[in-house]
Enzyme design. Sequence first.
Site, PDB file in Angstrom:
ATOM      1  N   LYS A  69      -3.795  33.956  32.978  1.00 52.98           N
ATOM      2  CA  LYS A  69      -4.361  34.655  31.955  1.00 52.98           C
ATOM      3  C   LYS A  69      -5.929  34.619  31.810  1.00 52.98           C
ATOM      4  O   LYS A  69      -6.606  35.703  31.551  1.00 52.98           O
ATOM      5  CB  LYS A  69      -3.907  34.526  30.489  1.00 52.98           C
ATOM      6  N   ASP A 105      -1.363  40.030  23.391  1.00 51.48           N
ATOM      7  CA  ASP A 105      -0.760  38.951  22.645  1.00 51.48           C
ATOM      8  C   ASP A 105      -1.441  39.067  21.089  1.00 51.48           C
ATOM      9  O   ASP A 105      -0.612  38.844  20.239  1.00 51.48           O
ATOM     10  CB  ASP A 105      -1.210  37.566  23.205  1.00 51.48           C
TER      11      ASP A 105
END
Length: 253
Positions: A69, A105
Site C-alpha cells: 500500500k 479504505d
Amino acid sequence: VPSVHLLGVLGFPVGHSRSPAMMRAAFAELGLDDWRYFKLPVPPERFAETVRALPGSGYRGANVTIPHKVAAHDLADERSDAAEAIGAANTLVFEGGKVVADNTDAPGLIDSLPRSPQGQTALVLGAGGAGRAAVWALREAGADVAVWNRTADKARELADEMGVRHGLAPAEIVVNATSVGLTEGTLPLEGLEPAIVVDLVYAAEPTAVERWGAEHGAEVVRGLEILVRQGARSLERWTGRTAPVDAMRAAAV
Ligand code: ATR
C-alpha cells in the site's frame, strides 16, 4: 474487436483475498460482462515494474493490499487527497497514461458506520498504516478523534501530524486499527463504553474486539463490512457504476 477490461488485486500473498469473488459478483449483478478481476501475487521487488506493465496489458486498475500500500502511493503519478494524506493507497486507476492512486479504505470505513460520525468522539487504537487511514477518515467526516498506540510515541506523532488528540479516553466510536485479532495480544478496552465498535481486522469468526463490543451493548461493525465498502468504492471509481453492495457482501462471506 471486443475489449475486455481487466482488474486485479496486487498483494503478497494474495491467495486468501475475497476481492475476486466480491468483484465478480458485482460484475454479474451489473451486467458488466466484459470486466474481469484476478489475483495478482507480486513480490515487493517486482511491484513497481508490474504496475507499470499492467495498463499495456488491458488493465484498467487494481486493488492493492499487504505489503504494497505504501509502495502504491509512492510510485503513482497522481494521488487523491485521501491517498496523499494517508501516505498509502489501496486502489490504483490507470487513466490517460497515468497511474492514479486512491485510498478507499478511508471512505469505506465511514460508509460502514451505522450513522454519521460528525460531532461524535472517536478513539482509534493503533497508529500504523490502518490507524493512519482511520484517523484521517474520521477527522474528515467531522468526528472529534483521539489516537492511542501501544508504543505511545507513534500515537503522539500521528496526532500531531493530523491535528487530533492522543491518549486513551472513552469515546462514542472505538476503532481497532491494531493487528490484535490477527495476532495475539490484548487491548486496553476496559471502561471505554462505546456506542459503536469497529474492527478493521477481517476474520471469518467474530474477533475478541467484536465480542467485547457486543457484550457491552455496542453496535458492532465487522472487518468484513469495511472490506465490502472499500471494494464498493473502488468498483465505482473504475466503472462509474453504483456498486451492488448487497451482492458484494453476500459473495465476500
Ligand atoms: P497496519 O498496516 O495493519 O496498521 P502496522 O503498520 O504494522 O500494520 O501496525 C500494526 C499496529 O498494531 C501498530 O499500531 C502496533 O502497535 P506498535 O506500534 O506498538 O507496534 C499494533 N499492535 C501490534 N501488536 C499489538 C499488540 N499485541 N498490542 C497492541 N498493539 C499491537
